[in-house]
Design an enzyme around this catalytic site. Structure first.
Site, PDB file in Angstrom:
ATOM      1  N   HIS A  78      10.078  -9.811 -51.064  1.00 44.75           N
ATOM      2  CA  HIS A  78      11.178  -8.846 -51.043  1.00 44.75           C
ATOM      3  C   HIS A  78      11.939  -8.881 -52.365  1.00 44.75           C
ATOM      4  O   HIS A  78      12.135  -9.947 -52.945  1.00 44.75           O
ATOM      5  CB  HIS A  78      12.140  -9.152 -49.889  1.00 44.75           C
ATOM      6  CG  HIS A  78      11.515  -8.999 -48.531  1.00 44.75           C
ATOM      7  ND1 HIS A  78      10.658  -9.950 -48.006  1.00 44.75           N
ATOM      8  CD2 HIS A  78      11.603  -7.997 -47.611  1.00 44.75           C
ATOM      9  CE1 HIS A  78      10.256  -9.543 -46.804  1.00 44.75           C
ATOM     10  NE2 HIS A  78      10.808  -8.370 -46.548  1.00 44.75           N
ATOM     11  N   ASP A 116       9.293  -5.520 -50.750  1.00 42.52           N
ATOM     12  CA  ASP A 116       9.953  -4.592 -49.832  1.00 42.52           C
ATOM     13  C   ASP A 116      11.462  -4.528 -50.028  1.00 42.52           C
ATOM     14  O   ASP A 116      12.079  -5.455 -50.587  1.00 42.52           O
ATOM     15  CB  ASP A 116       9.686  -5.015 -48.386  1.00 42.52           C
ATOM     16  CG  ASP A 116       8.277  -4.705 -47.931  1.00 42.52           C
ATOM     17  OD1 ASP A 116       7.437  -4.361 -48.788  1.00 42.52           O
ATOM     18  OD2 ASP A 116       8.007  -4.817 -46.716  1.00 42.52           O
TER      19      ASP A 116
END
Length: 284
Positions: free
Chosen positions: A249, A102
């Site tokens: 991430h 992400d």
């Protein structure tokens, strides 16, 4: 025979020849397009929509397609189901997992993740923020070239539960537009920042043709202080199980440990018999 009769006969013969030639051309001419192979990806429980896929072109191989109007009628596009909760895991048999990243793309960390995925011939999902994507379109183009799935993670990563409906739509639409421009297709998946979903997010996501995908295993690489590589590896390997979706991430802070952790746990997961893939959209 008179001259005007000769001219009339010639015109009739010429008209007949043109008609025959046109009929022959209409029966033989098609549109030349490159032959392609569709590569399906693994399923997600109850997902709705067209299959997410990558088209791999075969060089110098072509096939004839019928002229417009003579082929099989195309089905009308189907509407995406409005869900009341996000999808959390994959269905199906076997030791299958999904890796998701992400907040990117970030030129400091995303290339390292892509390099590792390419080394092991693995595809993953990247939920990108529009403000990051617009400045790094080359990385989205690379994701497309290497078969990864790009999803929508809003433009500025806001807490959606505090925004108006019109603001949520703007965050989603702007990101859809930049993904389409850089990746080549509009996104089929959406993930709410912080995992904060509400009715408007589900409804607007469906209106834009996207399914909501959350996660099953959180690597917690986003916490402060930043966890070390060993901690991230332990969390991913400890949560590994058939059907899980792993959250990591590639932006939003120091993600060097995330990059190194992927290098460590990915080959071990593969050696353990896990198949790392991306979800397939299915009509409900």
């Amino acid at each position: 025979m008179k001259d005007d009769q000769i001219i009339t006969r010639r015109r009739a013969l010429l008209a007949g020849a043109v008609a025959l030639g046109a009929a022959g051309v209409a029966g033989a001419v098609g549109v030349l397009v490159p032959d392609t192979v569709e590569e399906p990806v693994g399923p997600v429980a109850g997902a709705a929509g067209a299959p997410a896929r990558r088209l791999a072109s075969k060089p110098s191989v072509y096939r004839l397609e019928p002229l417009t109007g003579y082929g099989v009628p195309r089905a009308a596009p189907r509407r995406t189901l409005v869900r009341h909760e996000p999808l959390l895991r994959m269905s199906g048999r076997g030791r299958t997992m999904v890796l998701t990243f992400d907040d990117g793309p970030d030129p400091r960390y995303t290339p390292g993740i892509l390099n590792t995925l390419r080394r092991y011939d693995v595809r993953a999902m990247f939920f990108v923020c529009g403000e990051m994507a617009v400045a790094n379109k080359d990385l989205l183009a690379r994701m497309a070239d290497e078969g990864h799935i790009v999803g929508n993670h809003t433009w500025t990563h806001p807490l959606l539960t505090r925004l108006t409906r019109s603001r949520i739509r703007s965050e989603m639409e702007r990101t859809c537009d930049v993904i389409e421009d850089a990746y080549g297709e509009r996104p089929l998946w959406f993930r709410a920042p912080y995992g904060a979903w509400n009715r408007a997010a589900f409804q607007l996501g469906a209106e834009l043709g996207m399914d909501p995908l959350a996660w099953t295993v959180d690597s917690r690489d986003w916490t402060e202080p930043v966890p070390g590589t060993r901690t991230i590896v332990d969390r991913v390997e400890g949560g590994a199980a058939p059907g899980v979706v792993v959250l990591s991430h590639d932006a939003g802070g120091d993600r060097s440990h995330t990059v190194q952790a992927l290098r460590d746990y990915l080959p071990r997961l593969l050696d353990s018999g896990y198949h790392i893939t991306v979800p397939r959209r299915q009509y409900a």
